[in-house]
Design a protein around this motif. Structure first.
Motif, short mmCIF file in Angstrom:
data_model
loop_
_atom_site.label_atom_id
_atom_site.label_comp_id
_atom_site.label_asym_id
_atom_site.label_seq_id
_atom_site.Cartn_x
_atom_site.Cartn_y
_atom_site.Cartn_z
N GLU A 161 46.41 38.38 36.92
CA GLU A 161 45.09 38.26 36.77
C GLU A 161 44.69 39.74 35.85
OE1 GLU A 161 40.94 37.53 36.94
OE2 GLU A 161 42.56 36.45 37.30
N ARG A 162 45.35 40.53 35.77
CA ARG A 162 45.43 41.64 34.99
C ARG A 162 45.64 41.31 33.56
NH1 ARG A 162 46.15 47.65 37.92
NH2 ARG A 162 45.08 46.85 39.60
N ARG A 164 45.36 38.24 32.47
CA ARG A 164 44.33 37.39 31.86
C ARG A 164 43.08 38.11 31.61
NH1 ARG A 164 39.53 35.00 33.73
NH2 ARG A 164 39.68 36.04 35.58
N GLU A 165 42.80 39.48 32.19
CA GLU A 165 41.77 40.32 31.83
C GLU A 165 41.91 41.04 30.33
OE1 GLU A 165 40.39 41.15 36.43
OE2 GLU A 165 41.18 42.58 35.16
N ALA A 168 41.44 38.44 27.74
CA ALA A 168 40.18 38.36 27.26
C ALA A 168 39.53 39.50 26.49
CB ALA A 168 39.44 38.24 28.40
N LEU A 169 40.15 40.91 26.85
CA LEU A 169 39.59 42.14 26.02
C LEU A 169 40.27 42.35 24.63
CD1 LEU A 169 38.19 44.89 26.29
CD2 LEU A 169 40.35 45.63 27.40
N TYR A 203 46.42 50.15 32.58
CA TYR A 203 45.83 49.05 33.63
C TYR A 203 46.86 48.04 34.12
CZ TYR A 203 42.74 45.70 35.25
OH TYR A 203 41.99 44.48 36.12
N THR A 211 39.97 45.48 41.67
CA THR A 211 39.42 44.50 40.52
C THR A 211 38.38 43.41 41.52
OG1 THR A 211 41.11 42.91 41.00
CG2 THR A 211 41.32 44.18 39.20
#
Length: 212
Positions: A161-162, A164-165, A168-169, A203, A211
């Motif tokens: 999930e990190r 993926r984040e 996106a960033l 991160y 999260t």
């Protein structure tokens, strides 16, 4: 999102293939100029002495034309990240992605796509309604980029999930730094890229960040 073919497939003869390639090259050159008026398939055809009928034969319509432009640049972009060493430490992998994007965003292909995107509808529903093939290509870009990041961090114990984040960033953050470089800035962009790298590494490695 409904899957739509990226572009209409034709099997033209050699002359047709040359015409198609010339149109795509002319599109990228025109779009990279930054001129808002360059986002016109008809104008680009005229620039190389072709007709709107030739564009329709090769690409179907303007939607098919822009989708083909995006598809071509996506193929070129995929080659940029082959240098990310899948056996390197996390920091080196993140730094390689950041540096590749930072320098890549100054390339003509990137300028061309930014100009094209600026002229397309901002609302996803409207984009899909008016330019379904173009929207499909842009959607596929996002999926390909996410997979690129997953591949870059393979073999490391990182929360998916990190990843993926972070995927996106990164593009938006890098466009911001690229804009600062283009406009001129008193900020030290070397320090900025190093800071972004450090933040992303922290991160991705962290285990105590909640999260939602």
């Amino acid at each position: 999102m409904t899957e739509v073919p990226a572009s209409r497939v034709r099997r033209p003869n050699r002359r047709g293939q040359t015409t198609r390639a010339n149109m795509l090259a002319a599109a990228l050159t025109a779009l990279a100029s930054g001129d808002p008026g360059s986002v016109s398939a008809n104008r680009i055809a005229k620039d190389i002495g072709a007709t709107w009928g030739a564009v329709q034969y090769q690409f179907g319509d303007a939607d098919g034309f822009w989708a083909a432009v995006l598809h071509l640049t996506a193929q070129r972009r995929a080659e940029l990240f082959t240098d990310v060493d899948a056996g390197a430490p996390l920091r080196d992998r993140v730094a390689a992605i950041i540096e590749t994007l930072y320098h890549g965003l100054a390339a003509p292909d990137s300028r061309a796509i930014e100009n094209l995107r600026a002229a397309l509808p901002r609302d996803p529903d409207e984009l899909e309604r008016l330019y379904p093939q173009t929207a499909a290509e842009l959607y596929s870009w996002g999926q390909s980029w996410l997979q690129t990041c997953r591949n870059a961090f393979t073999g490391l114990d990182i929360d998916p999930e990190r990843v993926r984040e972070v995927a996106a960033l990164i593009p938006g953050a890098m466009r911001g730094l690229a804009s600062e470089r283009q406009l001129g800035s008193y900020a030290d962009l070397d320090v900025a890229r190093r800071g972004l790298t450090n933040a992303l590494v922290a991160y991705l490695q962290g285990t105590d960040i909640k999260t939602t």
